[in-house]
Each structure stands twice: as C-alpha cells, then as structure tokens.
Design a protein around this motif. Structure first.
Motif, PDB file in Angstrom:
ATOM      1  N   LEU A 175       0.825  -1.210   0.000  1.00  0.00           N
ATOM      2  CA  LEU A 175       0.000   0.000   0.000  1.00  0.00           C
ATOM      3  C   LEU A 175       0.860   1.261   0.000  1.00  0.00           C
ATOM      4  CD1 LEU A 175      -2.960   1.018   0.206  1.00  0.00           C
ATOM      5  CD2 LEU A 175      -2.634   1.088   2.689  1.00  0.00           C
ATOM      6  N   SER A 176       1.910   1.252   0.818  1.00  0.00           N
ATOM      7  CA  SER A 176       2.775   2.435   0.891  1.00  0.00           C
ATOM      8  C   SER A 176       3.625   2.596  -0.361  1.00  0.00           C
ATOM      9  CB  SER A 176       3.678   2.359   2.128  1.00  0.00           C
ATOM     10  OG  SER A 176       4.536   1.231   2.074  1.00  0.00           O
ATOM     11  N   ALA A 177       3.866   1.509  -1.100  1.00  0.00           N
ATOM     12  CA  ALA A 177       4.591   1.624  -2.364  1.00  0.00           C
ATOM     13  C   ALA A 177       3.727   2.313  -3.415  1.00  0.00           C
ATOM     14  CB  ALA A 177       5.010   0.242  -2.862  1.00  0.00           C
ATOM     15  N   TYR A 178       2.415   2.121  -3.322  1.00  0.00           N
ATOM     16  CA  TYR A 178       1.496   2.763  -4.274  1.00  0.00           C
ATOM     17  C   TYR A 178       1.210   4.204  -3.858  1.00  0.00           C
ATOM     18  CZ  TYR A 178      -2.438   3.297  -7.481  1.00  0.00           C
ATOM     19  OH  TYR A 178      -3.268   3.729  -8.479  1.00  0.00           O
ATOM     20  N   TYR A 179       0.995   4.402  -2.559  1.00  0.00           N
ATOM     21  CA  TYR A 179       0.753   5.742  -2.026  1.00  0.00           C
ATOM     22  C   TYR A 179       1.996   6.180  -1.251  1.00  0.00           C
ATOM     23  CZ  TYR A 179      -4.148   4.728  -3.064  1.00  0.00           C
ATOM     24  OH  TYR A 179      -5.331   4.394  -3.691  1.00  0.00           O
ATOM     25  N   VAL A 180       2.995   6.609  -1.992  1.00  0.00           N
ATOM     26  CA  VAL A 180       4.280   6.950  -1.382  1.00  0.00           C
ATOM     27  C   VAL A 180       4.135   8.072  -0.360  1.00  0.00           C
ATOM     28  CG1 VAL A 180       6.620   7.779  -1.858  1.00  0.00           C
ATOM     29  CG2 VAL A 180       5.510   6.209  -3.447  1.00  0.00           C
ATOM     30  N   GLU A 181       3.206   8.987  -0.604  1.00  0.00           N
ATOM     31  CA  GLU A 181       3.039  10.125   0.302  1.00  0.00           C
ATOM     32  C   GLU A 181       2.553   9.707   1.689  1.00  0.00           C
ATOM     33  OE1 GLU A 181      -0.717   9.874  -2.285  1.00  0.00           O
ATOM     34  OE2 GLU A 181       1.437   9.496  -2.430  1.00  0.00           O
ATOM     35  N   TYR A 182       2.037   8.471   1.804  1.00  0.00           N
ATOM     36  CA  TYR A 182       1.580   7.958   3.096  1.00  0.00           C
ATOM     37  C   TYR A 182       2.537   6.901   3.649  1.00  0.00           C
ATOM     38  CZ  TYR A 182      -2.785  10.294   1.874  1.00  0.00           C
ATOM     39  OH  TYR A 182      -3.723  11.239   1.521  1.00  0.00           O
ATOM     40  N   GLY A 183       3.763   6.918   3.143  1.00  0.00           N
ATOM     41  CA  GLY A 183       4.735   5.915   3.556  1.00  0.00           C
ATOM     42  C   GLY A 183       5.006   5.928   5.049  1.00  0.00           C
ATOM     43  N   LEU A 184       5.187   7.111   5.624  1.00  0.00           N
ATOM     44  CA  LEU A 184       5.480   7.208   7.055  1.00  0.00           C
ATOM     45  C   LEU A 184       4.282   6.763   7.887  1.00  0.00           C
ATOM     46  CD1 LEU A 184       7.593   8.031   9.144  1.00  0.00           C
ATOM     47  CD2 LEU A 184       6.658  10.358   9.084  1.00  0.00           C
ATOM     48  N   VAL A 185       3.079   7.066   7.402  1.00  0.00           N
ATOM     49  CA  VAL A 185       1.866   6.625   8.100  1.00  0.00           C
ATOM     50  C   VAL A 185       1.771   5.106   8.099  1.00  0.00           C
ATOM     51  CG1 VAL A 185      -0.657   6.667   8.081  1.00  0.00           C
ATOM     52  CG2 VAL A 185       0.626   8.749   7.570  1.00  0.00           C
ATOM     53  N   CYS A 186       2.018   4.496   6.938  1.00  0.00           N
ATOM     54  CA  CYS A 186       1.978   3.032   6.840  1.00  0.00           C
ATOM     55  C   CYS A 186       3.065   2.401   7.709  1.00  0.00           C
ATOM     56  CB  CYS A 186       2.139   2.603   5.381  1.00  0.00           C
ATOM     57  SG  CYS A 186       0.727   2.981   4.325  1.00  0.00           S
ATOM     58  N   TRP A 187       4.239   3.043   7.736  1.00  0.00           N
ATOM     59  CA  TRP A 187       5.327   2.544   8.586  1.00  0.00           C
ATOM     60  C   TRP A 187       4.908   2.561  10.054  1.00  0.00           C
ATOM     61  CZ3 TRP A 187       8.466   3.788  12.604  1.00  0.00           C
ATOM     62  CH2 TRP A 187       9.689   3.098  12.731  1.00  0.00           C
ATOM     63  N   ALA A 188       4.251   3.643  10.479  1.00  0.00           N
ATOM     64  CA  ALA A 188       3.784   3.750  11.862  1.00  0.00           C
ATOM     65  C   ALA A 188       2.690   2.724  12.151  1.00  0.00           C
ATOM     66  CB  ALA A 188       3.271   5.159  12.132  1.00  0.00           C
ATOM     67  N   LEU A 189       1.819   2.491  11.178  1.00  0.00           N
ATOM     68  CA  LEU A 189       0.767   1.486  11.357  1.00  0.00           C
ATOM     69  C   LEU A 189       1.345   0.081  11.462  1.00  0.00           C
ATOM     70  CD1 LEU A 189      -1.974   2.753   8.856  1.00  0.00           C
ATOM     71  CD2 LEU A 189      -2.067   2.799  11.358  1.00  0.00           C
ATOM     72  N   GLY A 190       2.329  -0.223  10.597  1.00  0.00           N
ATOM     73  CA  GLY A 190       2.912  -1.560  10.578  1.00  0.00           C
ATOM     74  C   GLY A 190       3.795  -1.847  11.775  1.00  0.00           C
ATOM     75  N   PHE A 191       4.814  -1.020  11.947  1.00  0.00           N
ATOM     76  CA  PHE A 191       5.762  -1.255  13.027  1.00  0.00           C
ATOM     77  C   PHE A 191       5.240  -0.786  14.380  1.00  0.00           C
ATOM     78  CE2 PHE A 191       8.545  -1.250   9.304  1.00  0.00           C
ATOM     79  CZ  PHE A 191       9.276  -2.406   9.534  1.00  0.00           C
ATOM     80  N   GLY A 192       4.266   0.123  14.354  1.00  0.00           N
ATOM     81  CA  GLY A 192       3.730   0.643  15.605  1.00  0.00           C
ATOM     82  C   GLY A 192       2.437  -0.019  16.025  1.00  0.00           C
ATOM     83  N   VAL A 193       1.340   0.374  15.392  1.00  0.00           N
ATOM     84  CA  VAL A 193       0.013  -0.085  15.794  1.00  0.00           C
ATOM     85  C   VAL A 193      -0.131  -1.605  15.691  1.00  0.00           C
ATOM     86  CG1 VAL A 193      -2.456   0.069  15.309  1.00  0.00           C
ATOM     87  CG2 VAL A 193      -1.018   2.119  15.144  1.00  0.00           C
ATOM     88  N   ALA A 194       0.305  -2.188  14.578  1.00  0.00           N
ATOM     89  CA  ALA A 194       0.173  -3.645  14.392  1.00  0.00           C
ATOM     90  C   ALA A 194       0.936  -4.415  15.464  1.00  0.00           C
ATOM     91  CB  ALA A 194       0.660  -4.047  13.000  1.00  0.00           C
ATOM     92  N   HIS A 195       2.128  -3.942  15.811  1.00  0.00           N
ATOM     93  CA  HIS A 195       2.903  -4.603  16.862  1.00  0.00           C
ATOM     94  C   HIS A 195       2.211  -4.505  18.210  1.00  0.00           C
ATOM     95  CE1 HIS A 195       7.023  -4.775  14.716  1.00  0.00           C
ATOM     96  NE2 HIS A 195       6.541  -5.993  14.883  1.00  0.00           N
ATOM     97  N   ILE A 196       1.659  -3.352  18.505  1.00  0.00           N
ATOM     98  CA  ILE A 196       0.975  -3.178  19.791  1.00  0.00           C
ATOM     99  C   ILE A 196      -0.242  -4.085  19.882  1.00  0.00           C
ATOM    100  CG2 ILE A 196      -0.349  -1.549  21.192  1.00  0.00           C
ATOM    101  CD1 ILE A 196       1.522   0.657  20.183  1.00  0.00           C
ATOM    102  N   MET A 197      -1.065  -4.112  18.835  1.00  0.00           N
ATOM    103  CA  MET A 197      -2.250  -4.973  18.832  1.00  0.00           C
ATOM    104  C   MET A 197      -1.863  -6.443  18.923  1.00  0.00           C
ATOM    105  SD  MET A 197      -4.607  -2.794  18.867  1.00  0.00           S
ATOM    106  CE  MET A 197      -5.987  -3.926  18.693  1.00  0.00           C
ATOM    107  N   TYR A 198      -0.814  -6.821  18.187  1.00  0.00           N
ATOM    108  CA  TYR A 198      -0.334  -8.201  18.234  1.00  0.00           C
ATOM    109  C   TYR A 198       0.149  -8.541  19.644  1.00  0.00           C
ATOM    110  CZ  TYR A 198       3.188 -11.885  17.911  1.00  0.00           C
ATOM    111  OH  TYR A 198       3.953 -13.008  18.146  1.00  0.00           O
ATOM    112  N   GLY A 199       0.925  -7.642  20.254  1.00  0.00           N
ATOM    113  CA  GLY A 199       1.459  -7.893  21.589  1.00  0.00           C
ATOM    114  C   GLY A 199       0.370  -8.027  22.630  1.00  0.00           C
ATOM    115  N   ILE A 200      -0.647  -7.164  22.548  1.00  0.00           N
ATOM    116  CA  ILE A 200      -1.767  -7.247  23.499  1.00  0.00           C
ATOM    117  C   ILE A 200      -2.502  -8.573  23.344  1.00  0.00           C
ATOM    118  CG2 ILE A 200      -4.022  -6.267  24.082  1.00  0.00           C
ATOM    119  CD1 ILE A 200      -2.876  -3.514  23.366  1.00  0.00           C
TER     120      ILE A 200
END
Length: 208
Positions: A175-200
């Motif tokens: 998704l972030s490769a297609y919408y490059v302008e949202y790359g940092l958002v996708c990075w935060a969702l993947g490495f941030g939010v997804a990890h937190i939800m997985y950990g919980i």
C-alpha cells in the motif's frame, strides 16, 4: 467417562510437549507492545521534530527546508529504534524462558533466525542501495515488505499468529509503495500499531 477425560488430557499434554520441542514459544507479548511504542515515538519524532515525510520517490531534504544532516538523523533514529526493539525482545523473552525453565537459545531459535535472516539481510542491503540512490520514498515500503516476509518465514517456528502479522506488514508495504506520500503513516501502522495490537493479543491469550 473418567477414562475418556484422562485420555483427552493425556493427548493435550503430549501435544503441548511436542509443540514446545518444535516451536519457539518464549516470545513475550510485551516485546511486541514495546516495539510498537518505540516505532510510534520514532515516527512522531521523524515527522514533528526532524520534518521527515517523503511524498515522492526521490526525496530532497533541501526542498523541505532540511538538509542531508536531517536524513542522517532519521537513519540514526531508525537504527536506535531497531536496537531498542531487539534488545527489549531479547530481555523479555529471556525472562519468559527462565520462568518456563527453558533455554532461550536452542536449535529451534537458530532455525527461526536463519529463516528471518535472509529476507532481513536482503532488505537491509536494498535499503542502503535506495539511500545511496536518493530513493528515500521507497524506504518505508521496502522495510515493511521484507520485514513481513521475514515474519512469514519465521511463523513456522513460533506462534501461528506471527504469520498474520507478517501478512499485515506485507500488505502495508504494498500500500505504501502505491501511495508513497503515506509511507510514514503506513510505517507507523505496521511497526507501531500492528505490533501493539499483536502484543496485546498474545499477552492475553498466552501469558495470563
């Protein structure tokens, strides 16, 4: 009736023993939560403090009022987050393994790391190439994609849920490769939010 219950319990115990001998089950849910928090903090610092948010494949810090030194700071920040996440995962997994009276380092862990190493090393080298070519807008997609592939490979040696986490990372990478302008958002969702939800999820399912 009692004999049937004893039989079912014995089968469950045998299954548990076999699973422990073939999979790495000392990965702590809190490790995922902390890694996610580190990533979210890093994304915020990169965006709000270092003014880093590439909206094109070729990112020029000069055009956004920054400098090449700012890009170096972003790379240093990402490296710090990686070190903190790995260090926390090792520490918490060691504590969990100790409580379970298991060894953290064994043949299963070695096979898990080997399966993760190939996509992670390939992805790391590709990231260095992209940085050298100035293709900063592709850093987030590549990091997510190769990390997701590493998790997918590793899932056969640990919890099955790791496979789902890997697929999420791969999806966000595409998704972030297609919408490059949202790359940092996708990075935060993947490495941030997804990890937190997985950990919980992992903490409440396997550790309570």
């Amino acid at each position: 009736m009692q004999e049937e219950q004893d039989y079912i319990r014995d089968i469950a115990q045998i299954r548990s023993i076999m699973e422990r001998s073939s999979k790495f089950l000392s990965l702590a849910g809190w490790a995922g939560i902390m890694a996610g928090l580190y990533a979210l903090a890093g994304a915020y610092i990169a965006y709000a403090v270092l003014d880093f948010n590439p909206d094109e494949l070729v990112y020029s810090p000069a055009q956004s009022g920054g400098s090449s030194a700012g890009l170096v700071k972003v790379i240093g920040l990402a490296s710090l987050i990686l070190v903190l996440a790995i260090g926390t995962a090792i520490l918490l997994s060691y504590n969990k393994a100790t409580k379970r009276r298991e060894k953290l380092w064994n043949a299963i862990v070695r096979r898990l790391l080997i399966n993760m190493a190939v996509p992670l090393l390939a992805g790391g080298l590709l990231l260095l190439i992209l940085i050298g070519k100035g293709l900063i807008g592709l850093l987030a997609p590549v990091a997510l994609l190769f990390y997701g592939l590493a998790l997918y490979n590793a899932s056969q040696f640990t919890y099955e849920e790791v496979k789902s986490l890997g697929l999420i990372q791969i999806g966000l990478g595409l998704l972030s490769a297609y919408y490059v302008e949202y790359g940092l958002v996708c990075w935060a969702l993947g490495f941030g939010v997804a990890h937190i939800m997985y950990g919980i999820y992992m903490h409440y399912r396997y550790e309570r």
